[in-house]
Design a protein around this motif. Structure first.
Motif, PDB file in Angstrom:
ATOM      1  N   HIS A  37       0.834  -1.204   0.000  1.00 19.29           N
ATOM      2  CA  HIS A  37       0.000   0.000   0.000  1.00 19.29           C
ATOM      3  C   HIS A  37       0.870   1.255   0.000  1.00 19.29           C
ATOM      4  N   ASP A  38       1.910   1.244   0.814  1.00 19.96           N
ATOM      5  CA  ASP A  38       2.808   2.406   0.889  1.00 19.96           C
ATOM      6  C   ASP A  38       3.478   2.658  -0.456  1.00 19.96           C
ATOM      7  N   GLN A  39       3.943   1.586  -1.107  1.00 21.71           N
ATOM      8  CA  GLN A  39       4.581   1.742  -2.410  1.00 21.71           C
ATOM      9  C   GLN A  39       3.599   2.292  -3.436  1.00 21.71           C
ATOM     10  N   THR A  40       2.375   1.778  -3.425  1.00 26.38           N
ATOM     11  CA  THR A  40       1.355   2.236  -4.369  1.00 26.38           C
ATOM     12  C   THR A  40       1.062   3.719  -4.169  1.00 26.38           C
ATOM     13  N   PHE A  41       0.875   4.112  -2.924  1.00 24.05           N
ATOM     14  CA  PHE A  41       0.580   5.512  -2.625  1.00 24.05           C
ATOM     15  C   PHE A  41       1.752   6.402  -3.032  1.00 24.05           C
ATOM     16  N   TYR A  42       2.952   5.947  -2.755  1.00 26.48           N
ATOM     17  CA  TYR A  42       4.160   6.695  -3.088  1.00 26.48           C
ATOM     18  C   TYR A  42       4.276   6.901  -4.598  1.00 26.48           C
ATOM     19  N   GLN A  43       4.006   5.836  -5.369  1.00 26.56           N
ATOM     20  CA  GLN A  43       4.111   5.951  -6.819  1.00 26.56           C
ATOM     21  C   GLN A  43       3.094   6.938  -7.378  1.00 26.56           C
ATOM     22  N   LEU A  44       1.918   6.975  -6.780  1.00 22.89           N
ATOM     23  CA  LEU A  44       0.878   7.860  -7.300  1.00 22.89           C
ATOM     24  C   LEU A  44       1.113   9.321  -6.955  1.00 22.89           C
ATOM     25  N   THR A  45       1.711   9.584  -5.811  1.00 25.49           N
ATOM     26  CA  THR A  45       1.801  10.964  -5.318  1.00 25.49           C
ATOM     27  C   THR A  45       3.192  11.572  -5.416  1.00 25.49           C
ATOM     28  N   THR A  46       4.164  10.842  -5.931  1.00 28.15           N
ATOM     29  CA  THR A  46       5.527  11.346  -6.018  1.00 28.15           C
ATOM     30  C   THR A  46       5.962  11.424  -7.474  1.00 28.15           C
ATOM     31  N   GLU A  47       6.542  12.545  -7.854  1.00 37.40           N
ATOM     32  CA  GLU A  47       6.919  12.755  -9.249  1.00 37.40           C
ATOM     33  C   GLU A  47       8.113  11.911  -9.695  1.00 37.40           C
ATOM     34  N   ALA A  48       9.075  11.706  -8.836  1.00 40.17           N
ATOM     35  CA  ALA A  48      10.289  10.976  -9.224  1.00 40.17           C
ATOM     36  C   ALA A  48      10.502   9.821  -8.264  1.00 40.17           C
ATOM     37  N   ALA A  49       9.584   8.863  -8.311  1.00 43.91           N
ATOM     38  CA  ALA A  49       9.620   7.767  -7.345  1.00 43.91           C
ATOM     39  C   ALA A  49      10.403   6.575  -7.872  1.00 43.91           C
ATOM     40  N   SER A  50      10.838   5.723  -6.965  1.00 38.96           N
ATOM     41  CA  SER A  50      11.477   4.471  -7.322  1.00 38.96           C
ATOM     42  C   SER A  50      11.050   3.420  -6.307  1.00 38.96           C
ATOM     43  N   VAL A  51      10.908   2.176  -6.770  1.00 38.59           N
ATOM     44  CA  VAL A  51      10.479   1.113  -5.876  1.00 38.59           C
ATOM     45  C   VAL A  51      11.622   0.703  -4.961  1.00 38.59           C
ATOM     46  N   ASP A  52      11.331   0.638  -3.679  1.00 37.20           N
ATOM     47  CA  ASP A  52      12.336   0.261  -2.680  1.00 37.20           C
ATOM     48  C   ASP A  52      11.927  -1.078  -2.081  1.00 37.20           C
ATOM     49  N   LEU A  53      12.506  -2.155  -2.598  1.00 35.21           N
ATOM     50  CA  LEU A  53      12.179  -3.498  -2.142  1.00 35.21           C
ATOM     51  C   LEU A  53      13.432  -4.206  -1.631  1.00 35.21           C
ATOM     52  N   PRO A  54      13.248  -5.199  -0.755  1.00 33.95           N
ATOM     53  CA  PRO A  54      14.406  -5.889  -0.182  1.00 33.95           C
ATOM     54  C   PRO A  54      15.297  -6.531  -1.234  1.00 33.95           C
ATOM     55  N   TYR A  55      16.569  -6.601  -0.937  1.00 39.70           N
ATOM     56  CA  TYR A  55      17.541  -7.198  -1.864  1.00 39.70           C
ATOM     57  C   TYR A  55      17.185  -8.652  -2.166  1.00 39.70           C
ATOM     58  N   GLU A  56      16.742  -9.408  -1.145  1.00 39.27           N
ATOM     59  CA  GLU A  56      16.412 -10.821  -1.355  1.00 39.27           C
ATOM     60  C   GLU A  56      15.290 -10.960  -2.367  1.00 39.27           C
ATOM     61  N   ALA A  57      14.296 -10.080  -2.266  1.00 42.31           N
ATOM     62  CA  ALA A  57      13.174 -10.140  -3.192  1.00 42.31           C
ATOM     63  C   ALA A  57      13.634  -9.872  -4.617  1.00 42.31           C
ATOM     64  N   ARG A  58      14.535  -8.938  -4.766  1.00 43.50           N
ATOM     65  CA  ARG A  58      15.054  -8.623  -6.097  1.00 43.50           C
ATOM     66  C   ARG A  58      15.804  -9.824  -6.693  1.00 43.50           C
ATOM     67  N   GLN A  59      16.561 -10.511  -5.867  1.00 45.07           N
ATOM     68  CA  GLN A  59      17.323 -11.669  -6.346  1.00 45.07           C
ATOM     69  C   GLN A  59      16.378 -12.795  -6.755  1.00 45.07           C
ATOM     70  N   VAL A  60      15.326 -13.007  -5.972  1.00 50.92           N
ATOM     71  CA  VAL A  60      14.346 -14.032  -6.321  1.00 50.92           C
ATOM     72  C   VAL A  60      13.686 -13.687  -7.651  1.00 50.92           C
ATOM     73  N   GLY A  61      13.350 -12.432  -7.835  1.00 49.02           N
ATOM     74  CA  GLY A  61      12.675 -11.996  -9.043  1.00 49.02           C
ATOM     75  C   GLY A  61      13.464 -12.276 -10.304  1.00 49.02           C
ATOM     76  N   LYS A  62      14.763 -12.214 -10.210  1.00 56.20           N
ATOM     77  CA  LYS A  62      15.594 -12.446 -11.390  1.00 56.20           C
ATOM     78  C   LYS A  62      15.480 -13.878 -11.907  1.00 56.20           C
ATOM     79  N   ARG A  63      15.048 -14.796 -11.034  1.00 55.95           N
ATOM     80  CA  ARG A  63      14.987 -16.204 -11.437  1.00 55.95           C
ATOM     81  C   ARG A  63      13.600 -16.628 -11.903  1.00 55.95           C
ATOM     82  N   LEU A  64      12.651 -15.703 -11.927  1.00 52.28           N
ATOM     83  CA  LEU A  64      11.287 -16.045 -12.314  1.00 52.28           C
ATOM     84  C   LEU A  64      11.173 -16.340 -13.805  1.00 52.28           C
TER      85      LEU A  64
END
Length: 313
Positions: A37-64
């Motif tokens: 929810h926080d990420q969604t709200f941030y993306q909608l209300t911030t002009e220059a936003a970037s997703v801030d997710l845990p490093y482990e999640a990013r590593q898992v995502g690369k193998r999908l």
């Protein structure tokens, strides 16, 4: 608006989502519903936003796999849309908007009151207060007024010590009048009361005149501030519905997604891959992000954005 917001609002890090069901997605990536929810709200209300997710999640995502990414985009798109359409989101958006435009119910009431106030109102109130004060003094016996006179003399002496030359002269004249009246309190109480009341009337009239001059300046300043506030309030009210902003974000994402050439060729340049076409190398980071995510999940996200836009129309 930057394209990054539109890209990340719907995808919200789509390369990282693991499964088709939202609950599974959050569990596997060790994310909470609140974080999404926080990420969604941030993306909608911030002009220059970037997703801030845990490093482990990013590593898992690369193998999908491609199919897993596509399923995850659909699942998380539903999470995002459900939240944005919720009363909780609307309430949060309204609080955020009030902070952006610095408005509040109390300020709105104050601005309305200031707009309805005129110097005629102020003078009428001052006259009423003076009349009430005179009526109260008129009920006092001479002995009580004599004590009040003594206190007033003490106050005048203190004021004279700190006053500038013009004010000191006026205060000194008032003090001399009171000193002349003081003996009458014991010798001719009735006459003392009459003369002292007359002095108080003149004194209060002078003080009121000076106060009204200052009040006119304060009221003009308050009206200017109220006008500025009403302008901010109008902007707040014009943006109270988040749907226009949401539509802009979604439309920008659709346009960006459809501009990506998923068949673009890359070649190794040193320690990294570069697009063969020079114009593709100049594309935005968001364009390149969608290219890396791949055609199927990005088109799935585009279709969801289109459907959402249609419902918002």
């Amino acid at each position: 608006m930057t394209p990054r917001n539109a890209t990340l609002l719907l995808l919200a890090g789509a390369t990282l989502w693991l499964a088709a069901r939202p609950a599974d997605v959050l569990t596997e990536l060790k994310l909470t519903t609140e974080a999404v929810h926080d990420q969604t709200f941030y993306q909608l209300t911030t002009e220059a936003a970037s997703v801030d997710l845990p490093y482990e999640a990013r590593q898992v995502g690369k193998r999908l796999s491609v199919s897993a990414r596509t399923s995850a985009v659909r699942a998380m798109g539903a999470v995002v849309r459900t939240y944005v359409q919720s009363a909780g989101f609307r309430s949060r958006y309204d609080r955020w908007l009030q902070e952006q435009y610095q408005v509040s119910d109390q300020q709105t009431a104050d601005a309305r009151q200031t707009g309805q106030t005129s110097m005629a109102n102020v003078r009428a109130l001052a006259d009423q207060q003076v009349g009430q004060t005179n009526a109260a003094f008129a009920q006092m016996p001479p002995a009580t007024l004599a004590m009040m006179l003594q206190q007033q003399m003490t106050q005048l002496q203190q004021q004279i010590a700190d006053a500038d030359a013009p004010a000191k002269a006026a205060l000194t004249r008032d003090l001399m009048v009171l000193r002349q009246l003081q003996p009458l309190a014991t010798t001719k109480p009735a006459e003392f009361k009459t003369q002292y009341m007359a002095f108080l009337n003149r004194y209060m009239a002078r003080q009121m005149s000076h106060g009204l001059d200052n009040e006119e300046t304060r009221l003009a300043d308050s009206k200017a501030k109220a006008a500025d506030y009403r302008s901010r309030l109008a902007q707040y009210q014009a943006n109270a519905n988040p749907n226009p902003l949401l539509k802009k974000r979604l439309a920008a994402f659709v346009a960006l997604a459809e501009s990506v050439d998923f068949d673009a060729k890359v070649s190794r340049q040193g320690d990294k891959l570069e697009f063969v076409r020079a114009d593709y190398r100049q594309q935005s980071d968001d364009w390149k992000l969608l290219y890396r995510i791949g055609r199927e999940p990005v088109m799935a996200a585009r279709d969801m954005a289109r459907a959402w836009l249609k419902d918002l129309s």
